[in-house]
Write a protein that holds these residues in place. Structure first.
Motif, short mmCIF file in Angstrom:
data_model
loop_
_atom_site.label_atom_id
_atom_site.label_comp_id
_atom_site.label_asym_id
_atom_site.label_seq_id
_atom_site.Cartn_x
_atom_site.Cartn_y
_atom_site.Cartn_z
N UNK A 1 23.09 1.26 31.67
CA UNK A 1 21.69 0.67 31.35
C UNK A 1 21.35 -0.49 32.52
N UNK A 2 20.28 -0.41 33.02
CA UNK A 2 19.92 -1.44 33.88
C UNK A 2 18.92 -2.23 33.04
N UNK A 3 19.21 -3.59 32.88
CA UNK A 3 18.64 -4.47 32.02
C UNK A 3 18.10 -5.76 32.69
N UNK A 4 17.20 -6.45 32.01
CA UNK A 4 17.03 -7.80 32.46
C UNK A 4 17.38 -8.70 31.11
N UNK A 5 17.75 -8.19 30.04
CA UNK A 5 18.06 -9.06 28.96
C UNK A 5 19.85 -9.49 29.37
N UNK A 6 19.80 -10.94 28.93
CA UNK A 6 21.23 -11.48 29.03
C UNK A 6 22.13 -10.57 28.32
N UNK A 7 23.23 -10.42 28.82
CA UNK A 7 24.47 -9.80 28.44
C UNK A 7 24.86 -10.32 26.69
N UNK A 8 24.63 -11.49 26.75
CA UNK A 8 25.05 -12.31 25.19
C UNK A 8 24.12 -11.75 24.41
#
Lengths: 439, 336
Positions: free
Chosen positions: B38-45
């Motif tokens: 998954x490539x994402x811009x959302x923080x992992x937390x």
């Protein structure tokens, strides 16, 4: 019937394709309109600023391309032959200024509708042409078309069902009338040439009218020919009687045996002709009267008795005895002239075919039904020809050597039929023919 | 805390391999017969609980979660569409263009309202308004601005306080920043006035939300414009230090979107993940879904939510982007 349904089916199919084709055009022109407006708004946004082309694409240009099916949008902007922005792989065609051209092409594996337009900008020292191609996939379009096709299919099926029902109804109504007409034609007796009176649908009126006129002409020519025959027979009979009396007189004066023989043959031939003429007359009269029976209540016994009495001398000349067995009185409503004619012909036949010393039995009974029988003691009818003997001019195969026209039984049969009865031919077990007039 | 530990442990070796990632984590690593990338811009937390509940349902699936900026996501994904199964980003316009370009797989079995998805390939799963986030200390004794207009007035009133202490996205680097900026500019001229005022006050530009919120928390900057409020809340421990303001004049609401790559290695699993994502957001459970769910009162604020429609491609046009950036630089940087 099936032609009608087949025709309806073809019509329904044509209708379906016509609707679909029309829908395709309408839907396509709707998409074209939006693409055209969008491409125009992009072109309008093009300006030359310090010799550099700037195109500030309005947000609405793409916004108006939103569709319920989320169609993909591609575009390409060129300045002369130089690619400016958008999708470089989108095919772009040449167009005249302010003239939007539409095409359906395949782009990225999907069918897209492309609108291409161009506009010439005039800068400080040069003219430059801006070309814009705007493409959109056709998912919403085909969705709409599927919807329309579905509705059209439903509508057309309904049309087909209705048309089929209508054609069933129309045919059964028409065929019913035709059947009734056919039945009434079939039920008619051979002599009945009166016009049809029953009411028929307007569409069938010409048929019935022409049928009636045919009947009338047929009736006319039939009676004409009967009259002609009667006239001809009458005209022949009178001179024949004269010729016969001359021949008889001559016979008295001639002595030579071979001459006498010749004259006797001549007299026989004259007799035959005269009898045939008489019977033709009878027949013509019967045919005429059968259509207009003049019924009277008479006693059949008295009628037959009178005939027998009249014919007794002739029988005695041939050494035949006439025996009459009758009920007390048999009353019957009929045309006496016809009955008389029929019985006389039957008696004539019996006397003719009975050998000398034979007996002719005549009976009239009222039980179980009214019938007049004449039976002789001759050779009888040929068994194989019992069914056909009563037809006109047909004579038994064993009747050679006997004078006759073949009309006797026909006359009897016609009379019986005119009175709603029949003629029964049979052979007596002890020998001899039997003709039974069933009334 | 577990994530932080994992993060640190995970980052040590990986930082050497791929420095370009903001964050990179593998969940359920033991079961790595199949790895969903998954490539994402959302923080992992914020995203970890969602992944955890997914792998608990599908224990045989391992998930590699890669975090980077929205513009970077677009670059990397376009370069290697087969390297990622799922793409999650807050830059709706970039996501939309990828889907329009056929880079997203169509998923026919997912039921989702029409306004929250596009072409069955791009699925929105959050509603996140852009916010003005302020450090309360800087506004002590002064009215809190509720609109952009009020913010302009506040900045003009005390330039000495705010000089060099205002932050916003560098729209040249951040996809989300560019989206917010263009939508603001589209909505009102106030945006340009605000940018000019901010530009005059030595506006600080950030590539990413993380740094901006960190600087806001420690007081380096007093105002952050066009930040995701939910993000700020999640990042900041001492919530009373900052205040999140949703401008009352015109809100700009973004929807985070997810799509399955058309060349995904594990398309079925990726589709299952999207299904899971959508189901989870409607559960409205803050623990299992820490992001703001799709706005149920979207109808009343619909005009404010950026729509998933072809118009998103307008500002991505090369010419349009060039002129927009020129104007933006003119307003923001010219004054420096």
């Amino acid at each position: 019937m099936f032609t009608l349904i087949g025709g309806t089916a073809i019509l329904a199919l044509l209708l379906f394709f016509a609707i679909r084709n029309y829908a395709v055009q309408v839907a396509q022109s709707a998409q074209d309109n939006i693409l055209g407006a969008s491409v125009t708004s992009i072109l309008d946004a093009a300006v030359i600023w310090d010799g550099v082309v700037e195109i500030d694409i309005p947000y609405a240009s793409f916004s108006m391309l939103s569709t319920p099916m989320d169609d993909r949008v591609f575009y390409a902007i060129y300045q002369d032959e130089t690619f400016l922005s958008g999708y470089p792989d989108l095919l772009i065609t040449q167009t005249k200024d302010r003239d939007i051209s539409f095409q359906t092409i395949t782009h990225q594996g999907e069918l897209v509708r492309v609108a291409t337009a161009s506009r010439t900008l005039i800068g400080k020292d040069k003219r430059t042409q801006i070309r814009v191609a705007l493409a959109q996939t056709q998912d919403a379009l085909s969705g709409t078309l599927d919807q329309i096709s579905q509705n059209a299919a439903l509508f057309v099926t309904g049309f087909f069902a209705l048309a089929t029902l209508l054609s069933f109804w129309a045919t059964s109504a028409t065929i019913g009338q035709l059947k009734r007409l056919t039945n009434s034609v079939t039920r008619r007796g051979p002599q009945d040439l009166s016009p049809f009176e029953k009411p028929v649908p307007l569409e069938m009126l010409p048929l019935v009218v022409s049928l009636n006129s045919l009947m009338a002409r047929l009736d006319h020519s039939l009676s004409q020919s009967e009259e002609f025959i009667a006239e001809a027979a009458h005209r022949v009979r009178t001179p024949l009687a004269t010729v016969r009396s001359y021949a008889e007189a001559t016979l008295q004066r001639v002595d030579k045996e071979e001459n006498r023989q010749a004259i006797r043959s001549m007299i026989r031939a004259i007799d035959e002709s005269s009898r045939a003429a008489g019977q033709l007359l009878d027949h013509a009269m019967i045919t005429f009267r059968a259509d207009h029976l003049e019924r009277q209540n008479i006693d059949l016994v008295a009628l037959v008795n009178e005939l027998v009495t009249r014919l007794t001398p002739i029988a005695e000349m041939k050494d035949l005895s006439l025996r009459l067995q009758c009920d007390e009185q048999v009353l019957f409503s009929c045309d006496p002239i016809l009955i008389q004619n029929a019985v006389r012909n039957l008696l004539d036949n019996a006397l003719k075919y009975s050998p000398s010393d034979g007996t002719v039995d005549v009976f009239v009974t009222a039980t179980p039904s009214i019938r007049i029988g004449v039976c002789d003691s001759g050779k009888g009818f040929p068994e194989a020809e019992l069914d056909t003997l009563a037809t006109r001019f047909s004579r038994g195969s064993n009747a050679e050597g006997t004078i006759g026209s073949g009309l006797g039984l026909t006359i009897a049969l016609d009379v019986a039929t005119a009175h709603g009865g029949s003629l029964q031919l049979s052979n007596r077990p002890e020998g001899g023919a039997c003709a039974l007039l069933l009334l | 805390m577990r994530f932080i530990v994992t993060l640190i442990l995970g980052l040590l070796p990986q930082a050497l391999v791929a420095q370009a990632w903001e964050d990179r984590q593998t969940f359920n690593e033991g079961a790595s017969t199949q790895v969903l990338r998954i490539i994402s811009s959302t923080d992992t937390a914020l995203f970890a609980p969602i992944i955890e509940s997914f792998v608990s349902q599908y224990p045989y699936i391992a998930i590699e979660y890669l975090v980077t900026g929205t513009a970077d996501i677009d670059r990397r994904f376009r370069a290697n569409p087969d390297a990622f199964d799922l793409v999650i980003s807050s830059a709706m316009d970039l996501q939309f263009k990828s889907a329009n370009d056929g880079l997203a797989r169509r998923l026919t079995n997912i039921a989702h309202p029409a306004w929250a998805q596009w072409r069955q390939s791009l699925f929105a799963f959050t509603s996140e308004p852009a916010a003005i986030v302020i450090n309360r200390d800087a506004f002590a004794g002064h009215p809190i601005p509720n609109t952009r207009q009020e913010l302009i007035q506040a900045l003009r009133a005390r330039p000495e306080v705010f000089r060099g202490r205002i932050g916003t996205y560098d729209v040249r680097q951040s996809g989300l920043g560019y989206l917010f900026a263009t939508q603001d500019a589209r909505a009102s001229e106030t945006y340009w006035r605000l940018m000019e005022v901010m530009g005059a006050l030595d506006l600080r530009l950030y590539c990413c939300s993380g740094e901006m919120i960190d600087d806001l928390t420690d007081g380096t900057i007093a105002v952050a414009y066009n930040v995701l409020g939910s993000y700020a809340k999640a990042r900041v421990k001492s919530k009373d230090k900052i205040q999140v303001i949703f401008p009352a004049d015109f809100p700009t609401t973004m929807m985070r979107t997810a799509m399955v790559s058309s060349q995904a290695q594990h398309p079925e699993m990726a589709a299952a993940f999207i299904q899971h994502l959508i189901a989870l957001q409607s559960s409205a459970d803050e623990v299992s879904f820490p992001l703001p769910p799709l706005n149920s009162q979207l109808n009343q604020a619909e005009h404010a939510t950026i729509a998933l429609e072809p118009a998103l491609m307008t500002f991505l046009d090369a010419l349009k982007r060039k002129s927009f950036l020129a104007e933006w630089e003119d307003a923001v940087i010219h004054n420096n």
